[in-house]
Write an enzyme that holds these catalytic residues in place. Structure first.
Site, PDB file in Angstrom:
ATOM      1  N   HIS A 121     112.448   4.757  42.053  1.00  0.00           N
ATOM      2  CA  HIS A 121     112.083   4.008  40.844  1.00  0.00           C
ATOM      3  C   HIS A 121     113.373   3.554  40.164  1.00  0.00           C
ATOM      4  CE1 HIS A 121     110.537   3.475  36.711  1.00  0.00           C
ATOM      5  NE2 HIS A 121     109.324   3.441  37.219  1.00  0.00           N
ATOM      6  N   ASP A 198     113.160  13.701  41.169  1.00  0.00           N
ATOM      7  CA  ASP A 198     112.245  12.974  40.290  1.00  0.00           C
ATOM      8  C   ASP A 198     110.837  13.338  40.749  1.00  0.00           C
ATOM      9  OD1 ASP A 198     110.483  11.177  39.181  1.00  0.00           O
ATOM     10  OD2 ASP A 198     111.605   9.379  39.743  1.00  0.00           O
ATOM     11  N   GLN A 201     105.762  11.769  40.137  1.00  0.00           N
ATOM     12  CA  GLN A 201     104.549  11.503  40.908  1.00  0.00           C
ATOM     13  C   GLN A 201     104.077  12.721  41.695  1.00  0.00           C
ATOM     14  OE1 GLN A 201     102.913   8.703  40.616  1.00  0.00           O
ATOM     15  NE2 GLN A 201     104.440   7.588  39.415  1.00  0.00           N
ATOM     16  N   LYS A 224     101.647  11.256  32.999  1.00  0.00           N
ATOM     17  CA  LYS A 224     101.137  11.086  34.358  1.00  0.00           C
ATOM     18  C   LYS A 224     100.351  12.308  34.825  1.00  0.00           C
ATOM     19  CE  LYS A 224     105.030   8.085  35.659  1.00  0.00           C
ATOM     20  NZ  LYS A 224     104.352   6.785  35.776  1.00  0.00           N
ATOM     21  N   CYS A 362     108.466  -1.189  39.546  1.00  0.00           N
ATOM     22  CA  CYS A 362     109.806  -0.689  39.192  1.00  0.00           C
ATOM     23  C   CYS A 362     110.540  -0.140  40.419  1.00  0.00           C
ATOM     24  CB  CYS A 362     109.719   0.385  38.101  1.00  0.00           C
ATOM     25  SG  CYS A 362     109.191  -0.263  36.506  1.00  0.00           S
TER      26      CYS A 362
END
Length: 404
Positions: A121, A198, A201, A224, A362
């Site tokens: 991202h 990261d 997700q 999220k 993104c």
């Protein structure tokens, strides 16, 4: 799992869009909120609202207790060794920027290297570009194959004594690829290189144990994972957080202040300057309670069923091309249809009450690798159903016929 009971927990799923029942397949961008979280927000403002850590009065003490109890829940959720290794931020983006600024200031110098991947991202690209430009360091990128999987041989060949950090996503927001992060961490640690994940997700889809992974840093966002917007988490190993300078100056992050010198507070407060987003922090704890009550393993299995079903049914659409076909995937399906622009497909789906994301998500450099302007992305959560996927497939077929 009783999916209908779960769906009843999310009031927005009972609404209509353009006269059609809402089919919400944009969960990778932001998830919907259950009553448990919505009521927790109301309860905070009607019973607890006060600043934290700064008052001897009852409301402040109660708000502080709820604020820190949420931190303990988050630490347990990812199995952090200490709750003070959990830092409240505004989201994954701020968490990554915090590490880029503070770790980078302390440990990255001219001639050093930082490794990211082709799947990142923009939030895990731009901060490292800025750091490398400032420090005259070099940013290196792990390549991928045509399925959207990292080329691990190429990654291993990049590792050397010049590399000061590896920063990769756990799961690709665009393709759903689940990266072999444990293997990445082990390979980097063989060179004493810390790794930042990261996990924006990942935490809502699969169980994560930062100690078992041996992750040095891990970032994710509340919105999220069925929680409020404006709240995120940075997990960092104690040794790194203690060695890093503060990200911002102000209240809370200090021990003593004089006009001559300031001494900084202990963890986690050293990195939490100013009045925090107290309501969202407390209510993120409620979101974690909801996930735990449902069971992450139950969620993982059911969402995998949805992924398989959607992939099979969408394959019936004439001219469809899936972007990202990794062997190990989370519940994301990205696709293009012939030469039709993804935006046009998305507009038609919206008219039919279906929310998907279109564009580069993104991840513009990733789209450039596939030589496309973007994709149509359907991302699933555990409150979605196979019946909704059938509605999506019929709508995609209709859009393809209209736009061909």
């Amino acid at each position: 799992m009783d999916i209908q009971k779960i769906r009843a927990d999310f009031p927005i799923l009972q609404t209509t869009v353009n006269g059609k029942p809402l089919v919400y397949f944009d969960n990778a961008a932001s998830s919907q909120k259950p009553w448990k979280v919505i009521k927790a927000i109301e309860h905070y403002y009607t019973h607890l609202n006060s600043n934290v850590h700064r008052g001897v009065h009852t409301l402040s003490q109660q708000a502080t207790g709820a604020f820190e109890e949420s931190r303990r829940k988050i630490a347990a959720f990812i199995n952090a060794a200490h709750d003070y290794e959990v830092i409240y931020t505004r989201g994954t983006t701020e968490s990554i920027n915090l590490v880029a600024h503070s770790y980078g200031k302390q440990f990255v110098h001219e001639g050093d290297e930082i490794i990211i991947s082709s799947l990142e991202h923009h939030s895990n690209i731009v901060p490292w570009q800025m750091l490398c430009e400032e420090k005259k360091a070099t940013l290196k990128v792990i390549p991928i194959n045509e399925k959207g999987e990292l080329l691990m041989d190429a990654f291993n060949a990049m590792l050397n004594e010049k590399v000061k950090l590896v920063a990769v996503n756990y799961i690709s927001n665009s393709l759903g690829t689940i990266n072999p992060v444990k293997e990445i961490i082990a390979a980097a640690h063989a060179f004493d290189i810390p790794v930042m994940l990261d996990a924006a997700q990942a935490v809502q889809h699969i169980p994560i144990d930062v100690q078992e992974l041996d992750a040095d840093f891990l970032a994710f966002s509340g919105h999220k994972m069925y929680g409020p917007t404006g709240i995120g988490i940075l997990y960092g190993k104690e040794k790194w957080l203690n060695a890093m300078p503060p990200y911002q100056g102000g209240g809370e992050m200090i021990k003593t202040v004089s006009f001559e010198k300031t001494t900084y507070n202990d963890l986690p407060f050293k990195f939490e300057a100013g009045t925090p987003n107290i309501e969202a922090s407390v209510c993120l704890g409620a979101a974690i309670d909801y996930i735990n009550e449902t069971g992450l393993e139950n969620i993982r299995q059911y969402e995998h069923e949805l992924l398989q079903y959607a992939t099979e049914k969408l394959a019936e659409v004439e001219g469809i091309r899936f972007i990202g076909t990794a062997d190990n995937k989370a519940s994301v399906v990205s696709f293009v249809i012939g030469n039709i622009h993804p935006y046009d497909v998305g507009v038609i789906l919206d008219k039919l009450g279906i929310a998907v994301r279109t564009g580069h998500h993104c991840t513009q450099p990733l789209m450039d690798i596939f030589a496309i302007p973007g994709t149509v992305r359907a991302s699933f959560a555990f409150y979605n159903t196979k019946e909704e996927i059938d509605i999506l497939v019929a709508a995609v077929k209709r859009a393809a016929a209209m736009l061909s």
